[in-house]
Design an enzyme around this catalytic site. Structure first.
Site, PDB file in Angstrom:
ATOM      1  N   LYS A  77       5.794   2.872  -2.070  1.00  0.00           N
ATOM      2  CA  LYS A  77       6.472   3.112  -0.791  1.00  0.00           C
ATOM      3  C   LYS A  77       7.763   3.921  -0.977  1.00  0.00           C
ATOM      4  O   LYS A  77       8.188   4.627  -0.058  1.00  0.00           O
ATOM      5  CB  LYS A  77       6.813   1.785  -0.106  1.00  0.00           C
ATOM      6  CG  LYS A  77       5.662   0.806   0.069  1.00  0.00           C
ATOM      7  CD  LYS A  77       4.655   1.294   1.093  1.00  0.00           C
ATOM      8  CE  LYS A  77       3.689   0.211   1.557  1.00  0.00           C
ATOM      9  NZ  LYS A  77       2.746  -0.272   0.529  1.00  0.00           N
TER      10      LYS A  77
HETATM   11  C1  PLP Z   1       1.469  -0.566   0.637  1.00  0.00           C
HETATM   12  C2  PLP Z   1       0.742  -0.797  -0.630  1.00  0.00           C
HETATM   13  C3  PLP Z   1      -0.621  -0.545  -0.742  1.00  0.00           C
HETATM   14  C4  PLP Z   1      -1.446  -0.057   0.423  1.00  0.00           C
HETATM   15  O1  PLP Z   1      -1.101   1.248   0.803  1.00  0.00           O
HETATM   16  P1  PLP Z   1      -1.576   1.803   2.239  1.00  0.00           P
HETATM   17  O2  PLP Z   1      -0.896   3.105   2.367  1.00  0.00           O
HETATM   18  O3  PLP Z   1      -1.071   0.798   3.236  1.00  0.00           O
HETATM   19  O4  PLP Z   1      -3.041   1.880   2.211  1.00  0.00           O
HETATM   20  C5  PLP Z   1      -1.214  -0.738  -1.970  1.00  0.00           C
HETATM   21  N1  PLP Z   1      -0.522  -1.199  -3.022  1.00  0.00           N
HETATM   22  C6  PLP Z   1       0.792  -1.480  -2.948  1.00  0.00           C
HETATM   23  C7  PLP Z   1       1.489  -2.019  -4.149  1.00  0.00           C
HETATM   24  C8  PLP Z   1       1.473  -1.279  -1.753  1.00  0.00           C
HETATM   25  O5  PLP Z   1       2.778  -1.565  -1.693  1.00  0.00           O
END
Ligand code: PLP
Length: 497
Positions: free
Chosen positions: A112
């Protein structure tokens, strides 16, 4: 580049799309077309730093931002004080066919950060461009990682505040501690007594409530979103797919123009959607492998063409993927529907009223050419962590382990030898307890608190613990607010009164 809504309405600039988050008709903003990146340009990216690659991709979408503005934003977001690897998104070789794209070198140890380090800069620039003088109040629902990444991105950014809702019992110890210890005068963290979908639905309702907007306006604030539905979240993610590809070319693993598969641990469908966007922009992408945990609504969608939320919600060891309604899928549906906003609206109305919709066989086949969906449960996930550590000496977190397992299922099913990038979304230390069980058995983590698990993981794996995890133990808890699923609006206002 203009943007319109997946449900047909609106035509806005990039900065307006960033500022508004959601379109007025409830749809998501999408670019009116996909800008094209030529093979020559892709080859040229190989010579550039990550920051420069970001500039080259971002400027194709952010047309009402000046180059200097984008450059400054990128330099601030991906500086050496923020990321602990100069490559920002390094690509590591696992075996002859598999590479890992590590997206967890930012301040909160999850992918993120790739978007949320940049978004605050895009947000404040967008506010200025649109004559917005009110404070931009960010509201976020998090399944664990978005919350901390948004708080870190917006912390003490002038003219903004950031309020995060997380499901009370739906996040890991480290995730919760990371959030409730956040400093900054403009950060707010509220636990919701419900699951992530409750929190996300609640935030969506606040965004569409005129009364809530009025209350916020009275306090000198205008709402904006940092959830992955915001186009400003999506566009920075497109960059690292180009970056990974061009690194593979530079390493001599593929020739420029040859296809590469990406396997992505998926929840809200934001990360893998960025890969699809890169493909539409001309990146030679083979298959996009969509990996889910036991909440395998997307696996079923890709195999049946039916999206149905009539299912049990499971709490798993990959909590950031514990999602039943993948918001960003709407952007893919828009393409599936051949950009027919009315059709997307029909499907979304069905989803809301009946909990399911079907795209039909023809459209399902169209999807099958690009995507492959698979899933792995918690047992398979922990076994995968153990196997990869023993055989490849690589330590996976629980989310990436889901994808690694699904990738092996895909190869067994399809016999596809295309070079594949496994997208790694979190540091193993963010989920130390489960990762430790994965490499050392369930007893290894018993009776250990979150910190002891991390220490034990470091001892057993030899993989150094990130500084931010080490520091967490000594930080004071600053946020204690809680609310019910129907009390989210008042809880936000209480933070500001
Ligand atoms: C948010 C997240 C995901 C999922 O990603 P999306 O974009 O919501 O599909 C997978 N792994 C981790 C560690 C995340 O923080």
């Amino acid at each position: 580049m203009s943007f319109f809504s997946t449900r047909g309405g609106s035509c806005v600039t990039a900065s307006q799309a960033v500022l508004r988050g959601l379109a007025p008709d409830g749809g998501l903003f999408v670019p009116v077309m996909f800008p094209q990146v030529s093979p020559q340009k892709i080859a040229a990216l190989g010579e550039m730093s990550y920051q420069r690659r970001a500039l080259e991709i971002l400027k194709l979408f952010l047309e009402d931002f000046s180059l200097a503005e984008i450059q400054d934003a990128v330099d601030a977001a991906y500086g050496p004080d923020r990321f602990d690897d100069p490559a920002i998104a390094p690509l590591k070789r696992l075996d002859d066919q598999t590479w890992v794209l590590e997206l967890f070198h930012g301040p909160t140890l999850a992918f993120k950060d790739m978007a949320l380090q940049l978004l605050p800069h895009l947000t404040t620039l967008s506010a200025r461009k649109n004559g917005e003088n009110r404070e931009v109040a960010i509201l976020v629902a998090t399944s664990g990682d978005t919350g901390k990444a948004a708080l870190e991105g917006f912390r003490d950014v002038p003219g903004t505040s950031c309020t995060v809702f997380y499901p009370l019992d739906g996040v890991s110890d480290v995730q919760r501690l990371q959030m409730v210890t956040t400093a900054g005068a403009n950060t707010h963290v509220i636990a919701v007594k419900g699951n992530f979908d409750d929190a996300q639905t609640g935030v969506k309702e606040l965004f569409s409530s005129p009364d809530f907007a009025t209350e916020m306006d009275r306090r000198g604030k205008v709402l904006s979103s940092a959830n992955s539905i915001n186009f400003g979240r999506l566009v920075p993610q497109v960059v690292y797919y180009f970056s990974a590809y061009t690194d593979l070319v530079a390493q001599g693993a593929v020739r420029c123009g040859d296809p590469v598969n990406f396997c992505v641990p998926t929840g809200n469908f934001g990360n893998i959607l960025a890969a699809y966007y890169a493909r539409e922009m001309g990146l030679p992408v083979g298959k996009l492998i969509c990996a889910s945990n036991r909440n395998n609504v997307l696996t079923d969608f890709f195999s049946s063409g039916i999206y149905s939320t009539h299912r049990i919600f499971f709490k798993t060891k990959s909590p950031s993927m514990d999602i039943l309604v993948s918001s960003n899928l709407e952007r893919l549906l828009f393409e599936v529907a051949d950009r027919d906003g009315a059709l997307v609206k029909t499907w979304m109305d069905l989803l809301k009223k009946c909990g399911s919709y079907s795209v039909g066989d023809q459209r399902r086949e169209w999807l099958e050419n690009i995507f492959w969906g698979g899933c792995a449960d918690d047992n398979a996930t922990l076994a995968e962590i153990g196997a990869r550590f023993q055989q490849d000496h690589y330590l996976l977190d629980t989310h990436t382990a889901v994808a690694s397992n699904v990738l092996r299922q895909y190869r067994a099913a399809k016999n596809d030898a295309t070079p594949t990038v496994l997208v790694s979304t979190a540091s193993p230390y963010k989920f130390a307890r489960d990762v430790l069980s994965g490499i050392a058995g369930p007893d290894a983590a018993e009776n250990l608190d979150a910190f002891a698990c991390s220490a034990e993981l470091e001892k057993r794996s030899g993989v150094p613990m990130p500084e931010s995890v080490r520091r967490l133990r000594d930080l004071p808890v600053r946020h204690r607010a809680e609310c019910g699923t129907d009390g989210m609006g008042p809880a936000v206002l209480a933070e500001f009164d």
